[in-house]
Design an enzyme around this catalytic site. Sequence first.
Site, PDB file in Angstrom:
ATOM      1  N   HIS A   1       9.052  -3.117  -2.906  1.00  0.00           N
ATOM      2  CA  HIS A   1       8.934  -3.853  -1.645  1.00  0.00           C
ATOM      3  C   HIS A   1       7.547  -4.488  -1.576  1.00  0.00           C
ATOM      4  O   HIS A   1       6.577  -3.983  -2.140  1.00  0.00           O
ATOM      5  CB  HIS A   1       9.146  -2.936  -0.444  1.00  0.00           C
ATOM      6  CG  HIS A   1       9.239  -3.679   0.859  1.00  0.00           C
ATOM      7  ND1 HIS A   1      10.292  -4.528   1.148  1.00  0.00           N
ATOM      8  CD2 HIS A   1       8.406  -3.737   1.927  1.00  0.00           C
ATOM      9  CE1 HIS A   1      10.107  -5.054   2.354  1.00  0.00           C
ATOM     10  NE2 HIS A   1       8.963  -4.595   2.836  1.00  0.00           N
TER      11      HIS A   1
ATOM     12  N   HIS B   1       6.750  -9.321   6.690  1.00  0.00           N
ATOM     13  CA  HIS B   1       7.639  -8.996   5.577  1.00  0.00           C
ATOM     14  C   HIS B   1       9.094  -9.113   6.001  1.00  0.00           C
ATOM     15  O   HIS B   1       9.417  -9.197   7.186  1.00  0.00           O
ATOM     16  CB  HIS B   1       7.345  -7.591   5.022  1.00  0.00           C
ATOM     17  CG  HIS B   1       7.732  -6.451   5.932  1.00  0.00           C
ATOM     18  ND1 HIS B   1       8.149  -5.232   5.467  1.00  0.00           N
ATOM     19  CD2 HIS B   1       7.758  -6.353   7.291  1.00  0.00           C
ATOM     20  CE1 HIS B   1       8.411  -4.422   6.483  1.00  0.00           C
ATOM     21  NE2 HIS B   1       8.185  -5.073   7.589  1.00  0.00           N
TER      22      HIS B   1
ATOM     23  N   CYS C   1      12.381  -9.598   0.367  1.00  0.00           N
ATOM     24  CA  CYS C   1      10.929  -9.387   0.487  1.00  0.00           C
ATOM     25  C   CYS C   1      10.110 -10.242  -0.483  1.00  0.00           C
ATOM     26  O   CYS C   1       9.171 -10.936  -0.077  1.00  0.00           O
ATOM     27  CB  CYS C   1      10.607  -7.911   0.317  1.00  0.00           C
ATOM     28  SG  CYS C   1      10.922  -7.224  -1.330  1.00  0.00           S
TER      29      CYS C   1
END
Length: 390
Positions: free
Chosen positions: A350, A362, A302
């Site tokens: 994240h 993402h 990520c």
Amino acid sequence: MASHRKSRTPGTRVAGIRTPALATAALTSVALLSQTATAAPSDDGRPSLEEVEKKVGDLYRQAESATEKYNAAKEKTAKQRKQVDTLLDDVAKRTQKLNDAREELGSFAAAQYRTGAGVPDTATFLLADTPQDIFDQRQVMDRMTGRQKEAVDDYVTQQSETMRKRQEATESLQTLTETQGDLKTAKATVQKKLTDARELMAKLTAEEKARLAAIEKKKQQEAARKAAELAEQQKAQEKAAAAAQQDSGTSAGSPSGSSGSTTSPSTDSSYTTKAEKALAFARAQIGKPYVWGATGPGSYDCSGLTQAAWKAAGVTVPRTTYDQVNAGTTVPVSQALPGDLVFFYDDVTHVGIYIGNGMMIHAPKPGTYVREESIYYDGESSIHSVVRPA
């Protein structure tokens, strides 16, 4: 990434069709039985689907947390290794200078031996191994003049600096070893969590997997609904800001976006240009696999994706989510602009890059690919903050 929220209880309305009155009770019983089968552990002690979903989600979260620790340790290791290499190279050069100074002193000793002058003193000086030995024998220099004293001074200086650099290199090597240990631990943690998640999913029957997929689909639908709500809210804000600007006359008499802090980010052409480049890069990565610790070009995790996207726009952001969240200006979710970074969870493990209308690009988790998804993919409460990096 799996949600940590409980799934909603099934109702008595099937596919949007109103059921006959006589069938309502029967359908209610079936729904209740289905709910019980989903939520309660089975007779053989196996966990319910809800428990499995939560456990798998937790494991992926823990793996992602360990991944960010791995990324930090990896980056730190690289910097420390470079520092150690520089120090060792410096020590090697200084050692050579020390040897040259020693040879020059040796030439004086040889000359003194041939003339019979100062042999014991010079020989004793050459046997000195530590700065303290040299200090204790400084009186030898009283019997030396000119070039001899210069040679001794040079030798003392070179030896002291070489010893200091050797100590610095030793300490840096020790720190590097400790960081490599952190790197190894984080890597093992990631692998263990992912293995546990895969093993847990492998124990599900085909029917259970199908039901779990249905739960996930329902979550995605809810996330899409929330994204649409945010998109409408942002459009309303833009219209209101434009109307207020027009009424105040600022659009005709001042540069775009100069009327206030709330509307200026949306009209900052410099940011918009950079954001467009970052988003163009991110879109080009859609479909590439998530691989923990990866920074491209074939795969990403990520934070590796968001770092690479903004790098393509000429903006340097840190490697990890922990650092990226502090590398910019925090803004409300309602004021998020395309290009902003959206962070998730209390431990900030994240991140995705906002594309507008409540959506982001993402790299979700292992086994998935870079994709567009609602920022509410794991529930509204999972959003930690939104940061504008440039």
